[in-house]
Design a protein around this motif. Sequence first.
Motif, PDB file in Angstrom:
ATOM      1  N   SER A  83       5.685  86.159  -8.907  1.00 48.78           N
ATOM      2  CA  SER A  83       6.395  85.130  -9.666  1.00 48.78           C
ATOM      3  C   SER A  83       5.407  84.226 -10.396  1.00 48.78           C
ATOM      4  O   SER A  83       5.614  83.879 -11.557  1.00 48.78           O
ATOM      5  CB  SER A  83       7.269  84.315  -8.715  1.00 48.78           C
ATOM      6  OG  SER A  83       7.903  83.265  -9.388  1.00 48.78           O
ATOM      7  N   ASN A 130      14.997  92.466  -1.938  1.00 51.62           N
ATOM      8  CA  ASN A 130      15.878  91.487  -1.294  1.00 51.62           C
ATOM      9  C   ASN A 130      16.379  91.993   0.053  1.00 51.62           C
ATOM     10  O   ASN A 130      16.418  91.244   1.030  1.00 51.62           O
ATOM     11  CB  ASN A 130      17.055  91.132  -2.202  1.00 51.62           C
ATOM     12  CG  ASN A 130      16.626  90.261  -3.349  1.00 51.62           C
ATOM     13  OD1 ASN A 130      15.628  89.554  -3.276  1.00 51.62           O
ATOM     14  ND2 ASN A 130      17.380  90.310  -4.435  1.00 51.62           N
ATOM     15  N   ARG A 181      13.747  76.068  -5.100  1.00 53.07           N
ATOM     16  CA  ARG A 181      14.032  76.964  -3.974  1.00 53.07           C
ATOM     17  C   ARG A 181      13.797  76.284  -2.633  1.00 53.07           C
ATOM     18  O   ARG A 181      14.541  76.481  -1.685  1.00 53.07           O
ATOM     19  CB  ARG A 181      13.159  78.211  -4.085  1.00 53.07           C
ATOM     20  CG  ARG A 181      13.457  79.220  -3.030  1.00 53.07           C
ATOM     21  CD  ARG A 181      12.632  80.481  -3.246  1.00 53.07           C
ATOM     22  NE  ARG A 181      13.071  81.503  -2.347  1.00 53.07           N
ATOM     23  CZ  ARG A 181      13.793  82.550  -2.697  1.00 53.07           C
ATOM     24  NH1 ARG A 181      14.137  82.707  -3.952  1.00 53.07           N
ATOM     25  NH2 ARG A 181      14.156  83.424  -1.820  1.00 53.07           N
ATOM     26  N   ASN A 236      10.597  76.475 -10.212  1.00 56.52           N
ATOM     27  CA  ASN A 236      11.300  77.458  -9.381  1.00 56.52           C
ATOM     28  C   ASN A 236      11.027  77.240  -7.906  1.00 56.52           C
ATOM     29  O   ASN A 236      11.935  77.335  -7.074  1.00 56.52           O
ATOM     30  CB  ASN A 236      10.897  78.878  -9.768  1.00 56.52           C
ATOM     31  CG  ASN A 236      11.588  79.356 -11.018  1.00 56.52           C
ATOM     32  OD1 ASN A 236      12.448  78.681 -11.570  1.00 56.52           O
ATOM     33  ND2 ASN A 236      11.200  80.528 -11.480  1.00 56.52           N
ATOM     34  N   ARG A 237       9.767  76.971  -7.546  1.00 55.88           N
ATOM     35  CA  ARG A 237       9.421  76.753  -6.138  1.00 55.88           C
ATOM     36  C   ARG A 237      10.101  75.496  -5.608  1.00 55.88           C
ATOM     37  O   ARG A 237      10.647  75.492  -4.505  1.00 55.88           O
ATOM     38  CB  ARG A 237       7.901  76.635  -5.942  1.00 55.88           C
ATOM     39  CG  ARG A 237       7.112  77.859  -6.318  1.00 55.88           C
ATOM     40  CD  ARG A 237       7.560  79.137  -5.640  1.00 55.88           C
ATOM     41  NE  ARG A 237       7.509  79.063  -4.210  1.00 55.88           N
ATOM     42  CZ  ARG A 237       8.224  79.824  -3.377  1.00 55.88           C
ATOM     43  NH1 ARG A 237       9.038  80.727  -3.855  1.00 55.88           N
ATOM     44  NH2 ARG A 237       8.124  79.687  -2.091  1.00 55.88           N
TER      45      ARG A 237
END
Length: 153
Positions: free
Chosen positions: A94, A41, A110, A106-107
């Motif tokens: 992922s 991150n 996001r 999730n994509r």
Amino acid sequence: MPMIENAPLAPIQVQDGSAPVRYRTIGEKLDATNGFGPGFNMLRLILASGVVFWHCFPITVGTPEQIEETPLWFLVSSMVPMFFALSGFLVIASADRLSVQAFLMNRIARIFPALVLVIFAMAFVVGPLVTTVTLHEYFSSRVTWRYLLGQWV
């Protein structure tokens, strides 16, 4: 998990108080942490900041050629490829870790909120600030609404 001798990665303490475990490969470390590697991150934040700098510099200060004349030209010029490479590795990890349905959800979760925010910000904040027509003409123009609605079709 048994100890692996001569492992290059630092030991981690297991939560139940047992002996530290050493991992032989980065893959083993990522498997143990469900695919989340420490430091990614921060690295992505640094690279994203570099990408923003790279794109803002020519707009605010000068030309891209001026960046290439600095001693850090290689580092600055490589920020964009490094950011995309790291992001690609994380997305693939992922996809490998999740089911297709969970990965797609999730994509979407996001990307979609940021997409909506940018489209509305462009149509209702930036557009009115930079238009050469009156605000009434801007908001009554079909072009404005075609831009806003055309993004979804």
